[in-house]
Design a protein around this motif. Structure first.
Motif, PDB file in Angstrom:
ATOM      1  N   UNK A 119      -4.317   5.004  -3.833  1.00 22.05           N
ATOM      2  CA  UNK A 119      -5.704   5.434  -3.686  1.00 22.05           C
ATOM      3  C   UNK A 119      -6.242   6.134  -4.931  1.00 22.05           C
ATOM      4  N   UNK A 120      -5.387   6.882  -5.633  1.00 18.91           N
ATOM      5  CA  UNK A 120      -5.869   7.580  -6.826  1.00 18.91           C
ATOM      6  C   UNK A 120      -4.759   7.687  -7.861  1.00 18.91           C
ATOM      7  N   UNK A 121      -5.159   7.890  -9.101  1.00 19.28           N
ATOM      8  CA  UNK A 121      -4.232   7.863 -10.232  1.00 19.28           C
ATOM      9  C   UNK A 121      -3.274   9.042 -10.237  1.00 19.28           C
ATOM     10  N   UNK A 122      -3.566  10.077  -9.463  1.00 25.27           N
ATOM     11  CA  UNK A 122      -2.701  11.259  -9.431  1.00 25.27           C
ATOM     12  C   UNK A 122      -1.617  11.155  -8.361  1.00 25.27           C
ATOM     13  N   UNK A 163       0.830  -1.211   0.000  1.00 24.14           N
ATOM     14  CA  UNK A 163       0.000   0.000   0.000  1.00 24.14           C
ATOM     15  C   UNK A 163       0.862   1.258   0.000  1.00 24.14           C
ATOM     16  N   UNK A 164       0.581   2.173  -0.931  1.00 24.66           N
ATOM     17  CA  UNK A 164       1.393   3.376  -1.082  1.00 24.66           C
ATOM     18  C   UNK A 164       0.523   4.624  -1.026  1.00 24.66           C
ATOM     19  N   UNK A 165       1.056   5.675  -0.423  1.00 25.25           N
ATOM     20  CA  UNK A 165       0.420   6.992  -0.423  1.00 25.25           C
ATOM     21  C   UNK A 165       1.514   8.036  -0.438  1.00 25.25           C
ATOM     22  N   UNK A 166       1.701   8.673  -1.576  1.00 24.62           N
ATOM     23  CA  UNK A 166       2.744   9.676  -1.689  1.00 24.62           C
ATOM     24  C   UNK A 166       4.130   9.060  -1.781  1.00 24.62           C
ATOM     25  N   UNK A 167       5.134   9.915  -1.802  1.00 21.87           N
ATOM     26  CA  UNK A 167       6.521   9.461  -1.925  1.00 21.87           C
ATOM     27  C   UNK A 167       7.374  10.176  -0.888  1.00 21.87           C
ATOM     28  N   UNK A 182      -8.706  -0.518   2.825  1.00 25.67           N
ATOM     29  CA  UNK A 182      -9.417  -0.107   1.612  1.00 25.67           C
ATOM     30  C   UNK A 182      -8.479  -0.055   0.412  1.00 25.67           C
ATOM     31  N   UNK A 183      -7.287   0.442   0.638  1.00 24.71           N
ATOM     32  CA  UNK A 183      -6.305   0.578  -0.436  1.00 24.71           C
ATOM     33  C   UNK A 183      -5.869  -0.789  -0.971  1.00 24.71           C
ATOM     34  N   UNK A 184      -5.726  -1.762  -0.071  1.00 20.63           N
ATOM     35  CA  UNK A 184      -5.207  -3.079  -0.469  1.00 20.63           C
ATOM     36  C   UNK A 184      -6.278  -4.040  -0.969  1.00 20.63           C
ATOM     37  N   UNK A 185      -7.557  -3.767  -0.719  1.00 18.51           N
ATOM     38  CA  UNK A 185      -8.596  -4.752  -0.981  1.00 18.51           C
ATOM     39  C   UNK A 185      -8.635  -5.267  -2.426  1.00 18.51           C
ATOM     40  N   UNK A 186      -8.584  -4.413  -3.477  1.00 17.08           N
ATOM     41  CA  UNK A 186      -8.590  -4.953  -4.846  1.00 17.08           C
ATOM     42  C   UNK A 186      -7.395  -5.869  -5.130  1.00 17.08           C
ATOM     43  N   UNK A 187      -6.229  -5.500  -4.632  1.00 14.38           N
ATOM     44  CA  UNK A 187      -5.043  -6.331  -4.845  1.00 14.38           C
ATOM     45  C   UNK A 187      -5.176  -7.651  -4.102  1.00 14.38           C
ATOM     46  N   UNK A 188      -5.734  -7.614  -2.903  1.00 14.77           N
ATOM     47  CA  UNK A 188      -5.933  -8.852  -2.136  1.00 14.77           C
ATOM     48  C   UNK A 188      -6.862  -9.802  -2.888  1.00 14.77           C
ATOM     49  N   UNK A 211      -7.231   3.027  -6.936  1.00 13.08           N
ATOM     50  CA  UNK A 211      -8.603   3.340  -6.562  1.00 13.08           C
ATOM     51  C   UNK A 211      -9.086   2.725  -5.279  1.00 13.08           C
ATOM     52  N   UNK A 212      -8.613   1.549  -4.949  1.00  9.41           N
ATOM     53  CA  UNK A 212      -9.051   0.915  -3.714  1.00  9.41           C
ATOM     54  C   UNK A 212     -10.502   0.471  -3.757  1.00  9.41           C
TER      55      UNK A 212
END
Length: 397
Positions: free
Chosen positions: A88-91, A58-62, A126-132, A115-116
């Motif tokens: 969480x988002x494409x941007x 899970x990533x948010x920012x750098x 929420x962020x990891x759920x699609x990947x899981x 997108x989560x």
């Protein structure tokens, strides 16, 4: 008069028992660390092929170290694994960074999920759920963005995944860095945190920290899957509790987790410690009463008074010897977790240790006085038992 005397002696006996128990934990944790940590990873061919691992990131920012941290996952010495990056988002600026790494290492099975999926208040879940849901292997490694991996770390974790084990997690530690904040971080995670973590693991107490945790997927599905823990912020604790209650065991890997955040500050670390303390208090309310007795200075003061009441000892010399021996014990613990001499001088260790010990009671007090939890740009309030409610939700999936 007699009831007052009995009350004083009762408190004195309580403090002495607590003091003895903490020193037993010191001895136990230090001895256990010598046996448990930094064991040589077995690289001989296994009798049965190793299970595949799906790594959720899970990533948010750098931050300045994110690229080099993520790159270590593309060079793991393990036969079958996939990398599933979650934003969480494409941007999010992490998207460009992940795409560049996937282009650099095209031979590695890696995918990016954007997108989560909202299954609760926990943004990490929420962020990891699609990947899981898309993961294709029976072992799931949840690994925070700030973790740096040695090439043999995943192999070490999988080798601890015996037939009756469902969770293998790493002892939280930190990479070497410069500055007082880095010293403070290394002292905290290499002494107080390591002592309680190893002691809890030895005694079979739930000490699961999910920053780097390998989970057997079938066991997680028995507990309702990843989504079942979306209502908690301390999803790692409740995940371990649910899995262990079904008869599975949990183990600590021999290689500590290497946190390698690119932005370090004393305030940022104390904010994390306050957040964790608020979570512990909400999950186990007795924490507010018992946790101060795990700290050097409050425990030493109480034990010094108790020794005077029970045995006629001089409180000040007792307290000073207690602090000195605790300090030396923590230096040995840090060396054990570091697997050698830490990259700080003894003066730096002394300053970091004094700062850490003096701040600990105030961190706990701040957590008690303000139950609201801030996590990145979000704020939450906890109910007793650990369920969370987001205040002013900003993000919809």
């Amino acid at each position: 008069m007699m009831p007052m005397v009995y009350t004083v002696y009762g408190f004195a006996i309580f403090f002495m028992i607590a003091w003895i128990c903490l020193w037993l934990i010191h001895i136990m944790a230090l001895s256990y660390s010598k046996w448990k940590l930094h064991r040589t990873v077995d690289r001989s061919p296994p009798e049965q092929p190793y299970l595949g691992v799906s790594i959720l990131k899970p990533l948010t920012g750098v931050d300045p170290n994110l690229f080099s941290n993520l790159e270590t996952y593309f060079t793991l010495d393990y036969p079958t694994y996939e990398l599933l990056f979650c934003v969480e988002n494409e941007h999010d600026p992490a998207v460009m960074l992940v795409n560049s790494l996937m282009q650099k290492f095209p031979q590695v099975d890696a995918r990016l999920f954007v997108g989560g999926l909202c299954v609760g208040v926990n943004p990490k879940i929420n962020n990891m759920q699609p990947a899981y849901l898309a993961a294709k292997y029976p072992l799931i490694l949840v690994s925070d963005s700030g973790i740096r991996m040695r090439e043999d770390t995943l192999l070490d974790m999988v080798q601890h995944m015996k037939e009756d084990v469902a969770i293998v997690h790493q002892l939280p530690f930190v990479c070497d860095a410069d500055g007082f904040a880095a010293v403070y971080e290394k002292v905290y995670f290499g002494t107080a945190q390591a002592r309680m973590y190893l002691g809890a693991d030895f005694l079979g107490i739930n000490c699961h920290v999910g920053m780097s945790s390998l989970v057997r997927r079938c066991a997680l599905e028995e507990a309702g899957g990843l989504a079942a823990f979306g209502e908690y912020l301390a999803e790692d604790y409740f995940m371990a509790k649910a899995v262990v209650s079904r008869g599975w065991r949990m183990r600590v890997a021999s290689l500590p987790a290497q946190q390698n955040s690119g932005a370090k500050s004393v305030g940022a670390l104390q904010a994390r410690l306050k957040r964790w303390a608020r979570l512990r208090i909400a999950m186990v309310p007795t924490t507010a009463l018992l946790e101060p007795l795990s700290e050097c200075l409050p425990l030493g003061a109480g034990a010094a008074w108790a020794a005077g009441e029970l045995f006629g000892a001089e409180p000040l010399p007792f307290f000073l010897v207690h602090v000195l021996v605790w300090f030396l014990s923590d230096w040995l613990m840090l060396r054990s977790v570091q697997n050698g001499s830490p990259p700080i001088t003894k003066v730096e260790f002394l300053l970091g240790w004094v700062w850490s010990e003096c701040c600990a009671p105030f961190v706990l007090a701040a957590a008690l006085l303000n139950p609201e939890i801030s996590w990145r740009t979000r704020s939450y309030r906890l109910d007793w038992g650990g369920r969370a409610h987001e205040l002013k939700p900003k993000l919809k999936f």
